[in-house]
Design a protein around this motif. Sequence first.
Motif, PDB file in Angstrom:
ATOM      1  N   ARG A 217       0.829  -1.217   0.000  1.00  0.00           N
ATOM      2  CA  ARG A 217       0.000   0.000   0.000  1.00  0.00           C
ATOM      3  C   ARG A 217       0.858   1.258   0.000  1.00  0.00           C
ATOM      4  NH1 ARG A 217      -4.485  -1.949   4.519  1.00  0.00           N
ATOM      5  NH2 ARG A 217      -5.833  -3.128   3.072  1.00  0.00           N
ATOM      6  N   MET A 218       1.967   1.217   0.723  1.00  0.00           N
ATOM      7  CA  MET A 218       2.865   2.373   0.744  1.00  0.00           C
ATOM      8  C   MET A 218       3.430   2.639  -0.640  1.00  0.00           C
ATOM      9  SD  MET A 218       4.960   1.774   4.301  1.00  0.00           S
ATOM     10  CE  MET A 218       4.199   2.078   5.902  1.00  0.00           C
ATOM     11  N   TRP A 219       3.841   1.572  -1.319  1.00  0.00           N
ATOM     12  CA  TRP A 219       4.387   1.750  -2.672  1.00  0.00           C
ATOM     13  C   TRP A 219       3.305   2.315  -3.593  1.00  0.00           C
ATOM     14  CZ3 TRP A 219       8.805   0.152  -0.601  1.00  0.00           C
ATOM     15  CH2 TRP A 219       9.966   0.236  -1.364  1.00  0.00           C
ATOM     16  N   ASP A 220       2.091   1.760  -3.484  1.00  0.00           N
ATOM     17  CA  ASP A 220       0.997   2.228  -4.335  1.00  0.00           C
ATOM     18  C   ASP A 220       0.607   3.669  -4.007  1.00  0.00           C
ATOM     19  OD1 ASP A 220       0.993  -0.273  -5.476  1.00  0.00           O
ATOM     20  OD2 ASP A 220      -0.738  -1.011  -4.337  1.00  0.00           O
ATOM     21  N   ALA A 221       0.787   4.062  -2.744  1.00  0.00           N
ATOM     22  CA  ALA A 221       0.402   5.414  -2.323  1.00  0.00           C
ATOM     23  C   ALA A 221       1.438   6.465  -2.696  1.00  0.00           C
ATOM     24  CB  ALA A 221       0.146   5.439  -0.814  1.00  0.00           C
ATOM     25  N   GLY A 222       2.618   6.031  -3.194  1.00  0.00           N
ATOM     26  CA  GLY A 222       3.613   6.998  -3.645  1.00  0.00           C
ATOM     27  C   GLY A 222       4.825   7.141  -2.751  1.00  0.00           C
ATOM     28  N   LEU A 223       5.235   6.058  -2.073  1.00  0.00           N
ATOM     29  CA  LEU A 223       6.410   6.155  -1.205  1.00  0.00           C
ATOM     30  C   LEU A 223       7.654   6.567  -1.985  1.00  0.00           C
ATOM     31  CD1 LEU A 223       7.881   5.796   1.478  1.00  0.00           C
ATOM     32  CD2 LEU A 223       8.144   3.364   0.941  1.00  0.00           C
ATOM     33  N   GLY A 246      12.025   1.495   4.620  1.00  0.00           N
ATOM     34  CA  GLY A 246      11.417   1.957   3.375  1.00  0.00           C
ATOM     35  C   GLY A 246      12.217   3.082   2.767  1.00  0.00           C
ATOM     36  N   TYR A 247      12.496   4.105   3.525  1.00  0.00           N
ATOM     37  CA  TYR A 247      13.265   5.240   3.035  1.00  0.00           C
ATOM     38  C   TYR A 247      14.704   4.817   2.734  1.00  0.00           C
ATOM     39  CZ  TYR A 247       9.240   7.804   4.760  1.00  0.00           C
ATOM     40  OH  TYR A 247       7.963   8.237   4.975  1.00  0.00           O
ATOM     41  N   GLN A 248      15.294   4.067   3.644  1.00  0.00           N
ATOM     42  CA  GLN A 248      16.656   3.580   3.441  1.00  0.00           C
ATOM     43  C   GLN A 248      16.745   2.718   2.187  1.00  0.00           C
ATOM     44  OE1 GLN A 248      18.053   1.202   6.713  1.00  0.00           O
ATOM     45  NE2 GLN A 248      20.031   0.794   5.792  1.00  0.00           N
ATOM     46  N   GLN A 249      15.766   1.858   1.985  1.00  0.00           N
ATOM     47  CA  GLN A 249      15.786   0.949   0.844  1.00  0.00           C
ATOM     48  C   GLN A 249      15.584   1.694  -0.478  1.00  0.00           C
ATOM     49  OE1 GLN A 249      14.213   0.254   3.782  1.00  0.00           O
ATOM     50  NE2 GLN A 249      15.638  -1.351   4.432  1.00  0.00           N
ATOM     51  N   VAL A 250      14.680   2.674  -0.479  1.00  0.00           N
ATOM     52  CA  VAL A 250      14.447   3.444  -1.705  1.00  0.00           C
ATOM     53  C   VAL A 250      15.666   4.302  -2.028  1.00  0.00           C
ATOM     54  CG1 VAL A 250      13.030   5.228  -2.795  1.00  0.00           C
ATOM     55  CG2 VAL A 250      11.936   3.423  -1.460  1.00  0.00           C
ATOM     56  N   LEU A 251      16.294   4.884  -1.009  1.00  0.00           N
ATOM     57  CA  LEU A 251      17.523   5.654  -1.241  1.00  0.00           C
ATOM     58  C   LEU A 251      18.599   4.775  -1.852  1.00  0.00           C
ATOM     59  CD1 LEU A 251      17.762   7.876   1.983  1.00  0.00           C
ATOM     60  CD2 LEU A 251      17.360   8.678  -0.358  1.00  0.00           C
ATOM     61  N   ALA A 252      18.684   3.522  -1.404  1.00  0.00           N
ATOM     62  CA  ALA A 252      19.671   2.601  -1.974  1.00  0.00           C
ATOM     63  C   ALA A 252      19.381   2.350  -3.449  1.00  0.00           C
ATOM     64  CB  ALA A 252      19.668   1.284  -1.203  1.00  0.00           C
ATOM     65  N   ALA A 253      18.085   2.254  -3.787  1.00  0.00           N
ATOM     66  CA  ALA A 253      17.716   2.071  -5.194  1.00  0.00           C
ATOM     67  C   ALA A 253      18.076   3.305  -6.014  1.00  0.00           C
ATOM     68  CB  ALA A 253      16.223   1.765  -5.302  1.00  0.00           C
ATOM     69  N   PHE A 254      17.848   4.489  -5.457  1.00  0.00           N
ATOM     70  CA  PHE A 254      18.210   5.721  -6.162  1.00  0.00           C
ATOM     71  C   PHE A 254      19.710   5.783  -6.412  1.00  0.00           C
ATOM     72  CE2 PHE A 254      14.407   8.399  -4.425  1.00  0.00           C
ATOM     73  CZ  PHE A 254      13.558   7.693  -5.258  1.00  0.00           C
ATOM     74  N   ALA A 255      20.488   5.221  -5.480  1.00  0.00           N
ATOM     75  CA  ALA A 255      21.949   5.251  -5.608  1.00  0.00           C
ATOM     76  C   ALA A 255      22.466   4.175  -6.558  1.00  0.00           C
ATOM     77  CB  ALA A 255      22.591   5.081  -4.243  1.00  0.00           C
ATOM     78  N   CYS A 258      20.458  -1.206  -5.912  1.00  0.00           N
ATOM     79  CA  CYS A 258      19.479  -2.271  -6.146  1.00  0.00           C
ATOM     80  C   CYS A 258      18.354  -1.695  -6.988  1.00  0.00           C
ATOM     81  CB  CYS A 258      18.928  -2.814  -4.818  1.00  0.00           C
ATOM     82  SG  CYS A 258      17.999  -1.597  -3.843  1.00  0.00           S
ATOM     83  N   THR A 259      17.454  -2.544  -7.425  1.00  0.00           N
ATOM     84  CA  THR A 259      16.286  -2.074  -8.160  1.00  0.00           C
ATOM     85  C   THR A 259      15.196  -1.660  -7.175  1.00  0.00           C
ATOM     86  OG1 THR A 259      15.234  -4.246  -8.238  1.00  0.00           O
ATOM     87  CG2 THR A 259      16.815  -3.713 -10.004  1.00  0.00           C
ATOM     88  N   LEU A 260      14.201  -0.940  -7.673  1.00  0.00           N
ATOM     89  CA  LEU A 260      13.091  -0.568  -6.813  1.00  0.00           C
ATOM     90  C   LEU A 260      12.293  -1.791  -6.369  1.00  0.00           C
ATOM     91  CD1 LEU A 260      11.814   2.734  -8.486  1.00  0.00           C
ATOM     92  CD2 LEU A 260      12.763   2.473  -6.177  1.00  0.00           C
ATOM     93  N   ASP A 261      12.207  -2.796  -7.230  1.00  0.00           N
ATOM     94  CA  ASP A 261      11.521  -4.033  -6.826  1.00  0.00           C
ATOM     95  C   ASP A 261      12.276  -4.716  -5.692  1.00  0.00           C
ATOM     96  OD1 ASP A 261       9.450  -3.740  -8.601  1.00  0.00           O
ATOM     97  OD2 ASP A 261      10.326  -5.042 -10.148  1.00  0.00           O
TER      98      ASP A 261
END
Length: 312
Positions: A217-223, A246-255, A258-261
């Motif tokens: 739900r967080m991903w669908d809501a725009g995390l 969540g924030y740490q993991q998405v930041l890692a994907a931005f860097a 890893c992938t967003l999935d």
Amino acid sequence: MNKVVPPSSAPRVIAVVGPTAAGKSDLGTAIARVLGGEVINADSMQLYRGMDIGTAKLTVEERDGVPHRLLDIWDVTEAASVAEYQRLARAHIDRLLAEGRTPVLVGGSGLYVRGAIDVLEFPGTDPEVRARLEDELAEHGSGALHARLAAVDPKAAETILPGNGRRIVRALEVVEITGRPFTANLPGHESVYNTVQIGVDVPRPQLDERIALRVDRMWDAGLVEEVRTLEKAGLREGRTASRALGYQQVLAAFAGDCTLDAARAETVRATKRFARRQDSWFRRDPRVHWLTASGAELAEQALTLLERAVTA
């Protein structure tokens, strides 16, 4: 919440605790609404402005007209401070008690809950010691410092994850400047206020399902978009906020790490691990009354428990 009669006089302070995704926020709001009290946030990451989706922060509508305090008070660049939180939380608790109203502390950050309601003093800090340890953290990594902590304070090393560099540095700093183990400064079970603690107990398989659904739900809501916005506001430089689930993991994907999935899957795994640590923390406190119902039945059980606590 039909047919619920509020207790004739509520305990001085109520704390609703337990692991993430257990249903603490809804229960705390329901209790505060019935008793005419206010919710005081005890989730360390909900203290940060803009960190809404990834922390499951209740919307204004979901707060159901109940005042919620200590939400959105820090910028994401600020380092968390339990001492500062303690000061702010107790100010709200004391205000409500003086008004004859009920403070309802709600959250799963165990040290923050204990800092608000229990005897807990904070050793000072030494900027030179802190700077030196942080330099060592940057040069050698948290693993090396965690090994050092295990040698001087094994109990602290057991409770602090090897990857939590900020807490490892603080523990080593306290040991160095006080000459005592960091664990000697952790709270016992000595309360500052007359408090009833309610633990929300969810069977592990059900809790794991809730966590996976919540992350979806967080991903669908725009995390991802929320993290992108906060990154521009300095999230990556925030020593505390950048480590939020969540924030740490998405930041890692931005860097590009890893992938967003993959970030999404790791958020689920990390949150499940975190929920287990939260549960273990609160289980060690014999004062917590655990309730296993859900929805309206959970709220009714909680109010019944509070009624008995008043008349006991």
